[in-house]
Design a protein around this motif. Structure first.
Motif, PDB file in Angstrom:
ATOM      1  N   PRO A  87     -65.311   4.177  18.084  1.00 48.94           N
ATOM      2  CA  PRO A  87     -65.410   4.569  19.490  1.00 48.94           C
ATOM      3  C   PRO A  87     -64.705   5.905  19.734  1.00 48.94           C
ATOM      4  CG  PRO A  87     -63.630   3.010  19.199  1.00 48.94           C
ATOM      5  CD  PRO A  87     -64.259   3.173  17.847  1.00 48.94           C
ATOM      6  N   GLN A  88     -64.831   6.440  20.929  1.00 51.04           N
ATOM      7  CA  GLN A  88     -64.102   7.676  21.274  1.00 51.04           C
ATOM      8  C   GLN A  88     -62.618   7.406  21.310  1.00 51.04           C
ATOM      9  OE1 GLN A  88     -66.005   9.017  25.026  1.00 51.04           O
ATOM     10  NE2 GLN A  88     -66.008  11.045  24.070  1.00 51.04           N
ATOM     11  N   SER A  89     -62.246   6.220  21.826  1.00 49.85           N
ATOM     12  CA  SER A  89     -60.846   5.837  21.849  1.00 49.85           C
ATOM     13  C   SER A  89     -60.731   4.353  21.559  1.00 49.85           C
ATOM     14  CB  SER A  89     -60.199   6.183  23.199  1.00 49.85           C
ATOM     15  OG  SER A  89     -60.817   5.462  24.236  1.00 49.85           O
ATOM     16  N   LEU A  90     -59.594   3.974  20.997  1.00 46.30           N
ATOM     17  CA  LEU A  90     -59.376   2.606  20.555  1.00 46.30           C
ATOM     18  C   LEU A  90     -57.907   2.268  20.744  1.00 46.30           C
ATOM     19  CD1 LEU A  90     -60.391   0.061  18.961  1.00 46.30           C
ATOM     20  CD2 LEU A  90     -59.778   1.286  16.873  1.00 46.30           C
ATOM     21  N   THR A  91     -57.656   1.113  21.332  1.00 45.01           N
ATOM     22  CA  THR A  91     -56.287   0.624  21.484  1.00 45.01           C
ATOM     23  C   THR A  91     -56.163  -0.711  20.766  1.00 45.01           C
ATOM     24  OG1 THR A  91     -56.007   1.737  23.613  1.00 45.01           O
ATOM     25  CG2 THR A  91     -54.478  -0.044  23.100  1.00 45.01           C
ATOM     26  N   VAL A  92     -55.180  -0.826  19.901  1.00 47.12           N
ATOM     27  CA  VAL A  92     -54.915  -2.077  19.201  1.00 47.12           C
ATOM     28  C   VAL A  92     -53.433  -2.409  19.343  1.00 47.12           C
ATOM     29  CG1 VAL A  92     -56.775  -1.721  17.538  1.00 47.12           C
ATOM     30  CG2 VAL A  92     -54.445  -0.983  16.971  1.00 47.12           C
TER      31      VAL A  92
ATOM     32  N   THR B 191     -54.910  -1.305   8.320  1.00 47.27           N
ATOM     33  CA  THR B 191     -54.344  -2.645   8.439  1.00 47.27           C
ATOM     34  C   THR B 191     -52.879  -2.571   8.877  1.00 47.27           C
ATOM     35  OG1 THR B 191     -53.745  -2.614   6.112  1.00 47.27           O
ATOM     36  CG2 THR B 191     -55.872  -3.587   6.671  1.00 47.27           C
ATOM     37  N   ASP B 192     -52.409  -3.676   9.494  1.00 41.75           N
ATOM     38  CA  ASP B 192     -51.022  -3.736   9.964  1.00 41.75           C
ATOM     39  C   ASP B 192     -50.670  -2.461  10.744  1.00 41.75           C
ATOM     40  OD1 ASP B 192     -47.737  -3.863   8.407  1.00 41.75           O
ATOM     41  OD2 ASP B 192     -48.427  -4.693  10.323  1.00 41.75           O
ATOM     42  N   SER B 193     -51.477  -2.151  11.746  1.00 40.91           N
ATOM     43  CA  SER B 193     -51.303  -0.894  12.500  1.00 40.91           C
ATOM     44  C   SER B 193     -49.896  -0.774  13.085  1.00 40.91           C
ATOM     45  CB  SER B 193     -52.325  -0.833  13.644  1.00 40.91           C
ATOM     46  OG  SER B 193     -53.634  -0.778  13.141  1.00 40.91           O
ATOM     47  N   GLN B 194     -49.356   0.439  13.026  1.00 41.99           N
ATOM     48  CA  GLN B 194     -48.012   0.725  13.520  1.00 41.99           C
ATOM     49  C   GLN B 194     -48.096   1.745  14.662  1.00 41.99           C
ATOM     50  OE1 GLN B 194     -45.226  -0.917  12.183  1.00 41.99           O
ATOM     51  NE2 GLN B 194     -46.911  -2.073  11.242  1.00 41.99           N
ATOM     52  N   PRO B 195     -47.143   1.727  15.582  1.00 41.00           N
ATOM     53  CA  PRO B 195     -47.151   2.729  16.654  1.00 41.00           C
ATOM     54  C   PRO B 195     -47.203   4.164  16.120  1.00 41.00           C
ATOM     55  CG  PRO B 195     -45.614   0.978  17.194  1.00 41.00           C
ATOM     56  CD  PRO B 195     -46.117   0.704  15.788  1.00 41.00           C
ATOM     57  N   GLY B 196     -46.632   4.386  14.964  1.00 39.66           N
ATOM     58  CA  GLY B 196     -46.657   5.712  14.347  1.00 39.66           C
ATOM     59  C   GLY B 196     -48.034   6.128  13.849  1.00 39.66           C
ATOM     60  N   ASP B 197     -48.998   5.194  13.842  1.00 37.63           N
ATOM     61  CA  ASP B 197     -50.378   5.527  13.470  1.00 37.63           C
ATOM     62  C   ASP B 197     -51.160   6.087  14.648  1.00 37.63           C
ATOM     63  OD1 ASP B 197     -50.590   2.472  11.497  1.00 37.63           O
ATOM     64  OD2 ASP B 197     -49.935   4.488  10.895  1.00 37.63           O
ATOM     65  N   SER B 198     -50.562   6.044  15.847  1.00 34.63           N
ATOM     66  CA  SER B 198     -51.240   6.561  17.038  1.00 34.63           C
ATOM     67  C   SER B 198     -51.517   8.052  16.856  1.00 34.63           C
ATOM     68  CB  SER B 198     -50.363   6.333  18.283  1.00 34.63           C
ATOM     69  OG  SER B 198     -50.172   4.947  18.503  1.00 34.63           O
ATOM     70  N   ALA B 199     -52.782   8.412  16.853  1.00 35.27           N
ATOM     71  CA  ALA B 199     -53.205   9.775  16.550  1.00 35.27           C
ATOM     72  C   ALA B 199     -54.705   9.868  16.777  1.00 35.27           C
ATOM     73  CB  ALA B 199     -52.880  10.129  15.089  1.00 35.27           C
ATOM     74  N   THR B 200     -55.236  11.060  16.628  1.00 30.36           N
ATOM     75  CA  THR B 200     -56.690  11.249  16.622  1.00 30.36           C
ATOM     76  C   THR B 200     -57.149  11.346  15.178  1.00 30.36           C
ATOM     77  OG1 THR B 200     -56.655  12.405  18.745  1.00 30.36           O
ATOM     78  CG2 THR B 200     -58.595  12.722  17.358  1.00 30.36           C
ATOM     79  N   TYR B 201     -58.219  10.630  14.858  1.00 34.35           N
ATOM     80  CA  TYR B 201     -58.737  10.587  13.495  1.00 34.35           C
ATOM     81  C   TYR B 201     -60.125  11.236  13.476  1.00 34.35           C
ATOM     82  CZ  TYR B 201     -54.900   7.478  12.512  1.00 34.35           C
ATOM     83  OH  TYR B 201     -53.634   6.956  12.356  1.00 34.35           O
ATOM     84  N   PHE B 202     -60.274  12.214  12.604  1.00 36.13           N
ATOM     85  CA  PHE B 202     -61.544  12.923  12.457  1.00 36.13           C
ATOM     86  C   PHE B 202     -62.201  12.530  11.142  1.00 36.13           C
ATOM     87  CE2 PHE B 202     -61.413  15.722  16.038  1.00 36.13           C
ATOM     88  CZ  PHE B 202     -60.071  15.993  16.258  1.00 36.13           C
TER      89      PHE B 202
ATOM     90  N   LYS C 105     -68.765  24.252   4.395  1.00 33.61           N
ATOM     91  CA  LYS C 105     -69.849  23.470   4.989  1.00 33.61           C
ATOM     92  C   LYS C 105     -69.355  22.123   5.506  1.00 33.61           C
ATOM     93  CE  LYS C 105     -73.066  25.626   1.776  1.00 33.61           C
ATOM     94  NZ  LYS C 105     -73.932  25.434   0.606  1.00 33.61           N
ATOM     95  N   LEU C 106     -68.059  22.034   5.785  1.00 35.94           N
ATOM     96  CA  LEU C 106     -67.483  20.781   6.268  1.00 35.94           C
ATOM     97  C   LEU C 106     -67.852  20.613   7.736  1.00 35.94           C
ATOM     98  CD1 LEU C 106     -65.605  18.550   5.141  1.00 35.94           C
ATOM     99  CD2 LEU C 106     -63.694  19.838   6.089  1.00 35.94           C
ATOM    100  N   THR C 107     -68.454  19.477   8.070  1.00 31.04           N
ATOM    101  CA  THR C 107     -68.826  19.162   9.444  1.00 31.04           C
ATOM    102  C   THR C 107     -67.915  18.052   9.950  1.00 31.04           C
ATOM    103  OG1 THR C 107     -71.136  19.740   9.014  1.00 31.04           O
ATOM    104  CG2 THR C 107     -70.686  18.399  10.961  1.00 31.04           C
ATOM    105  N   PHE C 108     -67.278  18.300  11.093  1.00 30.21           N
ATOM    106  CA  PHE C 108     -66.365  17.318  11.671  1.00 30.21           C
ATOM    107  C   PHE C 108     -67.048  16.523  12.774  1.00 30.21           C
ATOM    108  CE2 PHE C 108     -62.105  18.157  10.025  1.00 30.21           C
ATOM    109  CZ  PHE C 108     -62.246  19.411   9.449  1.00 30.21           C
ATOM    110  N   GLY C 109     -66.662  15.243  12.884  1.00 27.40           N
ATOM    111  CA  GLY C 109     -67.026  14.459  14.049  1.00 27.40           C
ATOM    112  C   GLY C 109     -66.111  14.819  15.206  1.00 27.40           C
ATOM    113  N   LYS C 110     -66.349  14.200  16.372  1.00 25.84           N
ATOM    114  CA  LYS C 110     -65.570  14.535  17.563  1.00 25.84           C
ATOM    115  C   LYS C 110     -64.237  13.810  17.627  1.00 25.84           C
ATOM    116  CE  LYS C 110     -69.546  15.779  20.384  1.00 25.84           C
ATOM    117  NZ  LYS C 110     -70.266  15.585  21.656  1.00 25.84           N
ATOM    118  N   GLY C 111     -64.014  12.871  16.740  1.00 22.36           N
ATOM    119  CA  GLY C 111     -62.714  12.219  16.682  1.00 22.36           C
ATOM    120  C   GLY C 111     -62.641  10.899  17.415  1.00 22.36           C
ATOM    121  N   THR C 112     -61.723  10.047  16.955  1.00 23.00           N
ATOM    122  CA  THR C 112     -61.378   8.790  17.636  1.00 23.00           C
ATOM    123  C   THR C 112     -59.889   8.820  17.917  1.00 23.00           C
ATOM    124  OG1 THR C 112     -63.116   7.455  16.602  1.00 23.00           O
ATOM    125  CG2 THR C 112     -61.155   6.290  17.393  1.00 23.00           C
TER     126      THR C 112
END
Lengths: 114, 114
Positions: B8-13, B78-89, B101-108
């Motif tokens: 998704p565009q954003s995710l909260t766990v 797995t075992d998500s930590q608050p320190g994993d909070s970030a944007t992932y491309f 030729k690297l193409t990026f997605g818009k990020g989560t």
């Protein structure tokens, strides 16, 4: 380890102004890049340089110039700032390991145009 | 034409849960798929990468699952930590892994709640 240093961190410009962003790396990497990051749009390649004095256009080069006079530095010029433009410009360098390039990014220059 | 799509565009766990970030692509020539992690105020940094000859790549709590037939991949934290909070491309490039030729997605944007 090395570092990518981008200056300035924040840049406020006027519409129509010519603005220059600078980037220095001490990794001794050959290839350097300029990306533009807009909110919700990912990273788009503006210019890259394979070696000193080389320049290659990316997908978003219109409205920008670049310069690579030394291996360690790569500058980007916004030729005419657009009103209300807001974006983050990221500089990167890369090294090839295991058959693929890894990008190392700077912290970015945040541009606002009044 | 967006060649790399992320959802998704954003995710909260909650802390301790597994976060699943999805990526799909259109270009069959894409062969190398790096994931970059970006914290606020910083540039992205390579987190983990996979080549299309593999269907899984694991590094600690981070695992990429790759389905070449469906042109889909996912990043499991797995075992998500608050320190994993970030944007992932999610990104992709053709054979050779050239960043030109690297193409990026818009990020989560991932938020891990304690």
């Amino acid at each position: 380890g090395g570092i990518i240093t981008q200056t300035p961190k924040f840049l406020i410009g006027q519409e129509g102004q010519k603005l220059t962003l600078k980037c220095q790396q001490n990794f001794n990497h050959d290839t350097m890049y300029w990306y533009r990051q807009d909110s919700g749009k990912g990273l788009r390649l503006i210019y890259y340089s394979i070696t000193e004095n080389d320049l290659q256009k990316g997908d978003l080069s219109e409205g920008y110039d670049a310069s690579r006079e030394k291996k360690s530095s790569f500058s980007l010029t916004v030729t005419s700032a657009q009103k209300n433009e807001m974006a983050v410009f990221l500089c990167a360098s890369s090294i090839r390991t295991g058959g693929a390039d890894t990008l190392y990014f700077g912290a970015g220059t945040r541009l606002s145009v009044l | 034409q967006q060649q790399v799509r992320q959802s998704p565009q954003s995710l909260t766990v909650w802390e301790g849960e597994t976060a699943i970030l999805n990526c799909s692509y259109e270009n069959s020539a894409f062969d190398y798929f790096p994931w970059y992690q970006q914290f606020p105020g910083e540039g992205p940094a390579l987190l983990i990468a996979i080549r299309s000859v593999s269907d899984k790549k694991e590094d600690g709590r981070f695992t990429i699952f790759f389905n070449k037939r469906e042109k889909k991949l996912s990043l499991h934290i797995t075992d998500s930590q608050p320190g994993d909070s970030a944007t992932y491309f999610c990104a992709a490039s053709p054979s050779g892994g050239s960043n030109y030729k690297l193409t990026f997605g818009k990020g989560t944007l991932l938020t891990v709640t304690p």
